[in-house]
Design a protein around this motif. Structure first.
Motif, PDB file in Angstrom:
ATOM      1  N   VAL A 102      -8.308  33.273  36.009  1.00  0.00           N
ATOM      2  CA  VAL A 102      -9.691  33.416  35.546  1.00  0.00           C
ATOM      3  C   VAL A 102      -9.756  34.380  34.370  1.00  0.00           C
ATOM      4  O   VAL A 102     -10.392  34.113  33.350  1.00  0.00           O
ATOM      5  CB  VAL A 102     -10.596  33.920  36.687  1.00  0.00           C
ATOM      6  N   THR A 103      -9.071  35.510  34.504  1.00  0.00           N
ATOM      7  CA  THR A 103      -9.067  36.525  33.448  1.00  0.00           C
ATOM      8  C   THR A 103      -8.465  35.975  32.159  1.00  0.00           C
ATOM      9  O   THR A 103      -8.944  36.277  31.059  1.00  0.00           O
ATOM     10  CB  THR A 103      -8.270  37.765  33.904  1.00  0.00           C
ATOM     11  N   LEU A 104      -7.433  35.160  32.295  1.00  0.00           N
ATOM     12  CA  LEU A 104      -6.777  34.595  31.113  1.00  0.00           C
ATOM     13  C   LEU A 104      -7.675  33.606  30.377  1.00  0.00           C
ATOM     14  O   LEU A 104      -7.401  33.269  29.224  1.00  0.00           O
ATOM     15  CB  LEU A 104      -5.463  33.922  31.515  1.00  0.00           C
ATOM     16  N   GLU A 105      -8.740  33.170  31.017  1.00  0.00           N
ATOM     17  CA  GLU A 105      -9.702  32.294  30.335  1.00  0.00           C
ATOM     18  C   GLU A 105     -10.804  33.090  29.640  1.00  0.00           C
ATOM     19  O   GLU A 105     -11.729  32.514  29.073  1.00  0.00           O
ATOM     20  CB  GLU A 105     -10.312  31.286  31.315  1.00  0.00           C
ATOM     21  N   ASP A 106     -10.697  34.409  29.655  1.00  0.00           N
ATOM     22  CA  ASP A 106     -11.697  35.231  28.972  1.00  0.00           C
ATOM     23  C   ASP A 106     -11.788  34.878  27.481  1.00  0.00           C
ATOM     24  O   ASP A 106     -12.876  34.771  26.923  1.00  0.00           O
ATOM     25  CB  ASP A 106     -11.374  36.723  29.121  1.00  0.00           C
ATOM     26  N   THR A 107     -10.631  34.718  26.844  1.00  0.00           N
ATOM     27  CA  THR A 107     -10.629  34.381  25.411  1.00  0.00           C
ATOM     28  C   THR A 107     -11.302  33.039  25.174  1.00  0.00           C
ATOM     29  O   THR A 107     -12.036  32.858  24.199  1.00  0.00           O
ATOM     30  CB  THR A 107      -9.187  34.341  24.879  1.00  0.00           C
ATOM     31  N   PHE A 108     -11.058  32.114  26.073  1.00  0.00           N
ATOM     32  CA  PHE A 108     -11.703  30.802  26.040  1.00  0.00           C
ATOM     33  C   PHE A 108     -13.224  30.965  26.023  1.00  0.00           C
ATOM     34  O   PHE A 108     -13.927  30.383  25.201  1.00  0.00           O
ATOM     35  CB  PHE A 108     -11.236  30.032  27.280  1.00  0.00           C
TER      36      PHE A 108
ATOM     37  N   GLN B 233     -19.884  31.430  21.711  1.00  0.00           N
ATOM     38  CA  GLN B 233     -20.982  31.709  20.792  1.00  0.00           C
ATOM     39  C   GLN B 233     -20.554  31.627  19.327  1.00  0.00           C
ATOM     40  O   GLN B 233     -21.287  31.054  18.507  1.00  0.00           O
ATOM     41  CB  GLN B 233     -21.604  33.071  21.098  1.00  0.00           C
ATOM     42  N   PRO B 234     -19.374  32.150  18.970  1.00  0.00           N
ATOM     43  CA  PRO B 234     -18.931  31.983  17.584  1.00  0.00           C
ATOM     44  C   PRO B 234     -18.826  30.510  17.172  1.00  0.00           C
ATOM     45  O   PRO B 234     -19.181  30.154  16.047  1.00  0.00           O
ATOM     46  CB  PRO B 234     -17.556  32.662  17.573  1.00  0.00           C
ATOM     47  N   MET B 235     -18.349  29.669  18.093  1.00  0.00           N
ATOM     48  CA  MET B 235     -18.251  28.241  17.778  1.00  0.00           C
ATOM     49  C   MET B 235     -19.633  27.627  17.566  1.00  0.00           C
ATOM     50  O   MET B 235     -19.849  26.847  16.630  1.00  0.00           O
ATOM     51  CB  MET B 235     -17.523  27.513  18.915  1.00  0.00           C
ATOM     52  N   VAL B 236     -20.571  27.980  18.421  1.00  0.00           N
ATOM     53  CA  VAL B 236     -21.934  27.470  18.288  1.00  0.00           C
ATOM     54  C   VAL B 236     -22.534  27.910  16.951  1.00  0.00           C
ATOM     55  O   VAL B 236     -23.165  27.124  16.242  1.00  0.00           O
ATOM     56  CB  VAL B 236     -22.819  27.963  19.457  1.00  0.00           C
TER      57      VAL B 236
ATOM     58  N   GLU C  91     -12.557  27.250  10.188  1.00  0.00           N
ATOM     59  CA  GLU C  91     -12.855  28.369  11.089  1.00  0.00           C
ATOM     60  C   GLU C  91     -13.070  27.854  12.505  1.00  0.00           C
ATOM     61  O   GLU C  91     -12.626  28.472  13.482  1.00  0.00           O
ATOM     62  CB  GLU C  91     -14.103  29.117  10.612  1.00  0.00           C
ATOM     63  N   ARG C  92     -13.735  26.731  12.626  1.00  0.00           N
ATOM     64  CA  ARG C  92     -13.943  26.122  13.940  1.00  0.00           C
ATOM     65  C   ARG C  92     -12.603  25.726  14.555  1.00  0.00           C
ATOM     66  O   ARG C  92     -12.383  25.889  15.763  1.00  0.00           O
ATOM     67  CB  ARG C  92     -14.833  24.890  13.814  1.00  0.00           C
ATOM     68  N   ARG C  93     -11.706  25.223  13.721  1.00  0.00           N
ATOM     69  CA  ARG C  93     -10.391  24.824  14.215  1.00  0.00           C
ATOM     70  C   ARG C  93      -9.623  26.041  14.758  1.00  0.00           C
ATOM     71  O   ARG C  93      -8.929  25.957  15.769  1.00  0.00           O
ATOM     72  CB  ARG C  93      -9.594  24.145  13.104  1.00  0.00           C
ATOM     73  N   GLU C  94      -9.754  27.159  14.069  1.00  0.00           N
ATOM     74  CA  GLU C  94      -9.094  28.395  14.536  1.00  0.00           C
ATOM     75  C   GLU C  94      -9.629  28.813  15.897  1.00  0.00           C
ATOM     76  O   GLU C  94      -8.858  29.227  16.785  1.00  0.00           O
ATOM     77  CB  GLU C  94      -9.316  29.512  13.511  1.00  0.00           C
ATOM     78  N   LYS C  95     -10.940  28.708  16.084  1.00  0.00           N
ATOM     79  CA  LYS C  95     -11.539  29.044  17.378  1.00  0.00           C
ATOM     80  C   LYS C  95     -11.048  28.090  18.457  1.00  0.00           C
ATOM     81  O   LYS C  95     -10.773  28.494  19.600  1.00  0.00           O
ATOM     82  CB  LYS C  95     -13.076  28.984  17.288  1.00  0.00           C
ATOM     83  N   LEU C  96     -10.944  26.832  18.107  1.00  0.00           N
ATOM     84  CA  LEU C  96     -10.466  25.826  19.059  1.00  0.00           C
ATOM     85  C   LEU C  96      -9.048  26.140  19.506  1.00  0.00           C
ATOM     86  O   LEU C  96      -8.712  26.005  20.697  1.00  0.00           O
ATOM     87  CB  LEU C  96     -10.530  24.434  18.419  1.00  0.00           C
ATOM     88  N   GLU C  97      -8.216  26.572  18.580  1.00  0.00           N
ATOM     89  CA  GLU C  97      -6.830  26.904  18.927  1.00  0.00           C
ATOM     90  C   GLU C  97      -6.778  28.108  19.861  1.00  0.00           C
ATOM     91  O   GLU C  97      -5.952  28.160  20.782  1.00  0.00           O
ATOM     92  CB  GLU C  97      -6.017  27.179  17.659  1.00  0.00           C
ATOM     93  N   LEU C  98      -7.653  29.074  19.641  1.00  0.00           N
ATOM     94  CA  LEU C  98      -7.710  30.228  20.533  1.00  0.00           C
ATOM     95  C   LEU C  98      -8.127  29.797  21.936  1.00  0.00           C
ATOM     96  O   LEU C  98      -7.594  30.290  22.937  1.00  0.00           O
ATOM     97  CB  LEU C  98      -8.696  31.272  19.999  1.00  0.00           C
TER      98      LEU C  98
ATOM     99  N   SER D 129      -5.780  30.019  25.430  1.00  0.00           N
ATOM    100  CA  SER D 129      -6.303  30.665  26.625  1.00  0.00           C
ATOM    101  C   SER D 129      -6.194  29.746  27.838  1.00  0.00           C
ATOM    102  O   SER D 129      -5.756  30.173  28.916  1.00  0.00           O
ATOM    103  CB  SER D 129      -7.768  31.064  26.395  1.00  0.00           C
ATOM    104  N   ILE D 130      -6.576  28.496  27.674  1.00  0.00           N
ATOM    105  CA  ILE D 130      -6.489  27.516  28.768  1.00  0.00           C
ATOM    106  C   ILE D 130      -5.037  27.305  29.179  1.00  0.00           C
ATOM    107  O   ILE D 130      -4.710  27.240  30.371  1.00  0.00           O
ATOM    108  CB  ILE D 130      -7.112  26.179  28.339  1.00  0.00           C
ATOM    109  N   ASP D 131      -4.155  27.201  28.200  1.00  0.00           N
ATOM    110  CA  ASP D 131      -2.726  26.993  28.496  1.00  0.00           C
ATOM    111  C   ASP D 131      -2.152  28.163  29.285  1.00  0.00           C
ATOM    112  O   ASP D 131      -1.382  27.980  30.229  1.00  0.00           O
ATOM    113  CB  ASP D 131      -1.936  26.802  27.204  1.00  0.00           C
ATOM    114  N   ALA D 132      -2.513  29.388  28.901  1.00  0.00           N
ATOM    115  CA  ALA D 132      -2.017  30.580  29.580  1.00  0.00           C
ATOM    116  C   ALA D 132      -2.539  30.632  31.015  1.00  0.00           C
ATOM    117  O   ALA D 132      -1.807  30.995  31.949  1.00  0.00           O
ATOM    118  CB  ALA D 132      -2.435  31.833  28.820  1.00  0.00           C
ATOM    119  N   ALA D 133      -3.799  30.269  31.196  1.00  0.00           N
ATOM    120  CA  ALA D 133      -4.390  30.267  32.537  1.00  0.00           C
ATOM    121  C   ALA D 133      -3.708  29.235  33.423  1.00  0.00           C
ATOM    122  O   ALA D 133      -3.435  29.500  34.603  1.00  0.00           O
ATOM    123  CB  ALA D 133      -5.883  29.981  32.443  1.00  0.00           C
ATOM    124  N   LYS D 134      -3.408  28.078  32.869  1.00  0.00           N
ATOM    125  CA  LYS D 134      -2.739  27.034  33.657  1.00  0.00           C
ATOM    126  C   LYS D 134      -1.329  27.467  34.045  1.00  0.00           C
ATOM    127  O   LYS D 134      -0.871  27.222  35.176  1.00  0.00           O
ATOM    128  CB  LYS D 134      -2.672  25.733  32.843  1.00  0.00           C
TER     129      LYS D 134
END
Length: 232
Positions: free
Chosen positions: A36-42, A47-50, A87-94, A98-103
């Motif tokens: 759960v914590t590792l999804e914090d970055t996710f 909001q930045p993406m929005v 910039e949106r692509r950079e956020k998507l990669e972050l 995060s999802i990969d690390a959590a998994k």
């Protein structure tokens, strides 16, 4: 269609009390909560993406309101919009990292499931269901990520086309149609992802109960805001 992903998040829990010693139950709990914590970055990218999507959509609307006598302004705004796409692509990669690390952290519970009390068949069954659900959630996110990344590529192509003076209305509409179709795919994958997440959160609570862990849950905002403006 400019629609931001409504991505549900895992529900965090706090352990109030448990037996002493590193039991399989406690180790499973620790790995699940670390995930759960590792999804914090996710979550932090939401909001930045929005905001970036809204900014880009505003530029798009300004561009289509201009005429060819204002081509230099069209070109300038198109370049600015293209930079926002990156910039949106950079956020998507972050988000994906995060999802990969959590998994990866979640996967550590699999060998521990066999160590659960043999008499507690309910806990073992819940753990197995949880693993299956998380695997489905992760696979769905990969499809969602791919669709969204492809949508960004189409967005970038659109703004590059808009910098060409010989661009025809037919070519523009064809590209816009491709973009809208791809964002529809993003929406479908997102809905599936949210369903998997809701099921996961329910199963995790049931697992904790079956393992007789005394926990309290800290509910967080589980959805993203939606920007449903479209390109026409």
């Amino acid at each position: 269609m400019r629609v931001h992903m409504l991505l549900a998040l895992l529900v965090a829990a706090s352990l109030l009390s448990a037996c002493t010693g590193p039991s399989a139950e406690e180790e499973i709990y620790e790995h699940l909560e670390k995930a759960v914590t590792l999804e914090d970055t996710f979550r932090e990218q939401q909001q930045p993406m929005v905001d970036l999507e809204s900014e880009e959509q505003q530029l798009y609307e300004e561009i289509i309101d201009l005429n060819m006598d204002q081509f230099e302004e069209i070109k300038e705004k198109s370049q600015e919009a293209a930079s926002i796409v990156e910039e949106r692509r950079e956020k998507l990669e972050l988000e994906k990292e995060s999802i990969d690390a959590a998994k990866e952290e979640f996967d550590k519970i699999e060998p521990l499931v066999e160590d659960l009390d043999e008499e507690n068949t309910d806990a073992k069954a819940k753990a197995e269901d949880l693993i299956e659900t998380m695997n489905g959630r992760y696979d769905t996110y990969q499809s969602l990520y791919t669709a969204y990344e492809e949508a960004l590529t189409l967005d970038k192509e659109l703004y590059e086309m808009m910098q060409q003076e010989d661009l025809t209305e037919e070519q523009l509409q064809e590209q816009v149609d491709k973009i809208n179709q791809k964002y529809n795919e993003v929406i479908e994958q997102n809905e599936s992802f949210n369903q998997h997440t809701e099921e996961y959160n329910t199963l995790k609570k049931e697992l904790y109960e079956a393992m007789e862990l005394d926990v309290t849950y800290e509910e967080t905002d589980t959805d993203r805001e939606e920007d449903d403006s479209s390109e026409e």
